[in-house]
Every structure is written in structure tokens, then in C-alpha cells.
Design an enzyme around this catalytic site. Structure first.
Site, PDB file in Angstrom:
ATOM      1  N   ARG A  75      48.757 -80.795  29.568  1.00 21.65           N
ATOM      2  CA  ARG A  75      47.965 -79.705  30.123  1.00 21.65           C
ATOM      3  C   ARG A  75      46.789 -80.331  30.861  1.00 21.65           C
ATOM      4  O   ARG A  75      46.369 -81.460  30.554  1.00 21.65           O
ATOM      5  CB  ARG A  75      47.439 -78.781  29.020  1.00 21.65           C
ATOM      6  CG  ARG A  75      48.523 -78.111  28.174  1.00 21.65           C
ATOM      7  CD  ARG A  75      47.866 -77.260  27.089  1.00 21.65           C
ATOM      8  NE  ARG A  75      48.858 -76.565  26.269  1.00 21.65           N
ATOM      9  CZ  ARG A  75      49.345 -77.029  25.124  1.00 21.65           C
ATOM     10  NH1 ARG A  75      48.934 -78.218  24.662  1.00 21.65           N
ATOM     11  NH2 ARG A  75      50.229 -76.335  24.434  1.00 21.65           N
ATOM     12  N   HIS A 117      49.813 -77.355  35.973  1.00 23.14           N
ATOM     13  CA  HIS A 117      50.749 -76.942  34.933  1.00 23.14           C
ATOM     14  C   HIS A 117      52.198 -77.040  35.407  1.00 23.14           C
ATOM     15  O   HIS A 117      53.115 -77.116  34.588  1.00 23.14           O
ATOM     16  CB  HIS A 117      50.444 -75.511  34.488  1.00 23.14           C
ATOM     17  CG  HIS A 117      50.684 -75.277  33.033  1.00 23.14           C
ATOM     18  ND1 HIS A 117      49.909 -75.858  32.039  1.00 23.14           N
ATOM     19  CD2 HIS A 117      51.625 -74.547  32.379  1.00 23.14           C
ATOM     20  CE1 HIS A 117      50.353 -75.476  30.853  1.00 23.14           C
ATOM     21  NE2 HIS A 117      51.394 -74.696  31.025  1.00 23.14           N
ATOM     22  N   HIS A 138      54.046 -77.631  21.323  1.00 23.23           N
ATOM     23  CA  HIS A 138      54.159 -76.209  21.003  1.00 23.23           C
ATOM     24  C   HIS A 138      54.209 -76.025  19.486  1.00 23.23           C
ATOM     25  O   HIS A 138      54.978 -76.699  18.790  1.00 23.23           O
ATOM     26  CB  HIS A 138      55.433 -75.618  21.613  1.00 23.23           C
ATOM     27  CG  HIS A 138      55.346 -75.418  23.084  1.00 23.23           C
ATOM     28  ND1 HIS A 138      56.455 -75.273  23.890  1.00 23.23           N
ATOM     29  CD2 HIS A 138      54.268 -75.338  23.915  1.00 23.23           C
ATOM     30  CE1 HIS A 138      56.069 -75.107  25.149  1.00 23.23           C
ATOM     31  NE2 HIS A 138      54.754 -75.138  25.185  1.00 23.23           N
ATOM     32  N   TYR A 180      62.485 -72.547  28.371  1.00 23.26           N
ATOM     33  CA  TYR A 180      63.231 -73.552  29.127  1.00 23.26           C
ATOM     34  C   TYR A 180      64.732 -73.540  28.806  1.00 23.26           C
ATOM     35  O   TYR A 180      65.467 -74.379  29.310  1.00 23.26           O
ATOM     36  CB  TYR A 180      62.684 -74.953  28.835  1.00 23.26           C
ATOM     37  CG  TYR A 180      61.239 -75.116  29.213  1.00 23.26           C
ATOM     38  CD1 TYR A 180      60.845 -75.250  30.548  1.00 23.26           C
ATOM     39  CD2 TYR A 180      60.241 -75.126  28.243  1.00 23.26           C
ATOM     40  CE1 TYR A 180      59.520 -75.385  30.892  1.00 23.26           C
ATOM     41  CE2 TYR A 180      58.909 -75.273  28.577  1.00 23.26           C
ATOM     42  CZ  TYR A 180      58.561 -75.400  29.904  1.00 23.26           C
ATOM     43  OH  TYR A 180      57.237 -75.536  30.243  1.00 23.26           O
TER      44      TYR A 180
END
Length: 312
Positions: free
Chosen positions: A157, A250, A276, A285
Site C-alpha cells: 500500500r 494501489h 489481508h 481476485y
């Protein structure tokens, strides 16, 4: 929501709201950007309640439904609306927990339906073009090249990238220590070419910025970079690479995850690399895995068109 100069001069406050924001700061360890979003949502609610002659203590379900209607009239995205409602729920739940309220008017509020959106990512060719744009012969160009490589090599990030300090990189193992949301720590390996770029930058080029802090990546003044600064140079390099779509830092993270899955990585591994907390966040995804499985099925199943032609 937009605000006038008058509303900026007079922003309603509330002891409950102030205590809740302090609770988020001290107990939850949220990032500055997340806290700013919470504060803006609460300020919007307080301003609206004042306009209709109400307050947090007197707020009713009807008041919140009116506020929700007001937000929808602003044509907010479903994600922004959902986040605002989440903030409001948290605020009233805290008030109930601390016995500052006698009832929770947000109990019946429902989140708007958020449409499924596939993450925007770059193709491998686009990524190769973008990574080759910075002029590595200059200190700034070399710094930018390393930053772009790390965004893609580690799926960082933007806040994680600019927050990296010298102690976060282990040159012996080629592993980055990354602090993600809520300061959650994870270890991310980077490939050899990214390792070499980062090592050379730290040992040879970083000193040219006359460092005033321990951040790995510095601006011309020797201080840490801002999110806005990284956004600007990413967009500039994307334009120079001939990428006409709108991308952000991002986008590198989405491309990182997408290309790993295309190459055969499993979803659980990608979850760990992205940091995550839940596999649900990584499941956006899964369209990549589905597409890869479909291609394999079409190629090898004896009754598929591709396979049948191969045996003719």
C-alpha cells in the site's frame, strides 16, 4: 460532502463524538487517514442534526433516515455511503457501551448494496513499460524506480511504502518488514532484481538526499515522502509509459496479486503477502483463478473444442 465557509467557521461538536474519536485513536490504533475519514463522517452527521434541530443525544431513527436520504442526494458512491454508515453505527454502539445513550437509533439502518467491481490492474507489458520509464542516472529517478519496483514486487500500500524505515529491510534475506492497517506486521520477500535495486539505493544513492530521518525514501529536503507526492509521480510515469487509463499506486498492488495468481499462486498465499486479515478481502481476485482454470480446462479436457482439435 461540500461545506461552505460559514460551516467551516462553525463546526458542531459533541462530547460523545470527541470521546469516540479519542477511543479510536488510543484503543484501535487506526491510521491518520482512517481517523480523518471517521471524523469527517461524524462532522457531517453533527452538521445535519444541528440543521434539523437535533443532536446525538436526541437523535432518532427518523433523523438518521433523513440523514441517509441527504447523503444519497449528494450522489456519494456506495462504498463511501457504506463507510459513513459504519462510522455512525460505531459511534452509537460506543455511546451505548459507555452508557452515554439510552438507545441506538442506527439499529435498523441497512448498508447500500455495493456492486461487485474487479480491481483495476496493469498487464505485464504495461507494467514492464512503466517500470522502465524512470531515469536511473539521477538520484530522483533512481529513487522513483526503486519505489515503483517495490510497489509491484511486494504489493505494498502507498502508506506502507512511504512508512518503510531502514530497519525494515533485511538485505541478508531479501525480506521487507511491513506495517499494514492497524500496525499489523507482516514479512514480504522481494525478488532478486528488486533486492539489488533497493540495496544499491540505500547504500549508494540515499545519502544524496541528505537524510534527516530514518525513512528509506526521502524527498529533496531529506524528509519522508507524502502520499500526494507518490501519487503525482506515479501518474506522470504512467503517462510517459503511454498508459491512458487512470491508475494509482494501489494499481501496483492489484497487479501484484493478479500476476501472482496468473502464475499459479494460491489464494491463501496471496492473502498472506497482501496482509489481508480475512480471505474474503482477497477473494476479489478469484476471477483470475477462474480464468486460468477455464483455460486449462479448455486446453486439456478431452471434450473441449481446443483439445479435440489437437487430436484431429
Amino acid at each position: 460532502m461540500s461545506s461552505t465557509s460559514n460551516s467551516a467557521q462553525h463546526r458542531p461538536t459533541s462530547p460523545l463524538a470527541e470521546r469516540y474519536l479519542e477511543h479510536l485513536t488510543v484503543e484501535r490504533g487506526l491510521s491518520e487517514n482512517t481517523l480523518a475519514a471517521y471524523a469527517a463522517d461524524i462532522a457531517a452527521l453533527l452538521t445535519f442534526l444541528e440543521k434539523i434541530g437535533s443532536s446525538l443525544q436526541a437523535c432518532s431513527q427518523r433523523d438518521l433516515f433523513l440523514f441517509l436520504t441527504h447523503l444519497r442526494a449528494q450522489k456519494l458512491a456506495a462504498t463511501s455511503l457504506s463507510r459513513c454508515l459504519s462510522t455512525i453505527r460505531g459511534l452509537f454502539a460506543y455511546g451505548m457501551q459507555q452508557q452515554l445513550l439510552t438507545e441506538d437509533p442506527s439499529a435498523l439502518l441497512e448498508n447500500p448494496k455495493i456492486p461487485d467491481q474487479l480491481p483495476e490492474f496493469l498487464t505485464r507489458d504495461e507494467m514492464d513499460r512503466l517500470l522502465s520509464v524512470p531515469d536511473a542516472s539521477t538520484a530522483l529517478g533512481y529513487r522513483d524506480k526503486v519505489m515503483l519496483e517495490l510497489l509491484y514486487a511486494a504489493g505494498l500500500r502507498i502508506s506502507e511504502l512511504i512508512g518503510l524505515v531502514l530497519a525494515d529491510y533485511d538485505a541478508q534475506t531479501g525480506v521487507l518488514r511491513v506495517f499494514g492497517k492497524r500496525s499489523k506486521e507482516r514479512l514480504v520477500p522481494i525478488h532478486f532484481s528488486a533486492q539489488k535495486l533497493l540495496y544499491d539505493y540505500i547504500s549508494l544513492r540515499r545519502a544524496e538526499f541528505k537524510p534527516l530521518c530514518q525513512n528509506i525514501f526521502l524527498n529533496r529536503s531529506g524528509k519522508g515522502l507524502t502520499r500526494q507526492g507518490v501519487w503525482k509521480f506515479v501518474k506522470r510515469y504512467a503517462e510517459d509509459a503511454g498508459i491512458r487509463r487512470s491508475i494509482s499506486p494501489h494499481t501496483f498492488r492489484h497487479s501484484f496479486a493478479t500476476h501472482l495468481l496468473e502464475g499459479g499462486a494460491d489464494l491463501r498465499t496471496v492473502q498472506l503477502l497482501l496482509g489481508h486479515a480475512s480471505i474474503n478481502a482477497t477473494e476479489i481476485y478469484t476471477h483470475i483463478q477462474s480464468g486460468r482454470l477455464l483455460r486449462i480446462h479448455e486446453q486439456y479436457h478431452p471434450r473441449s473444442g481446443t483439445s479435440a482439435k489437437a487430436h484431429e
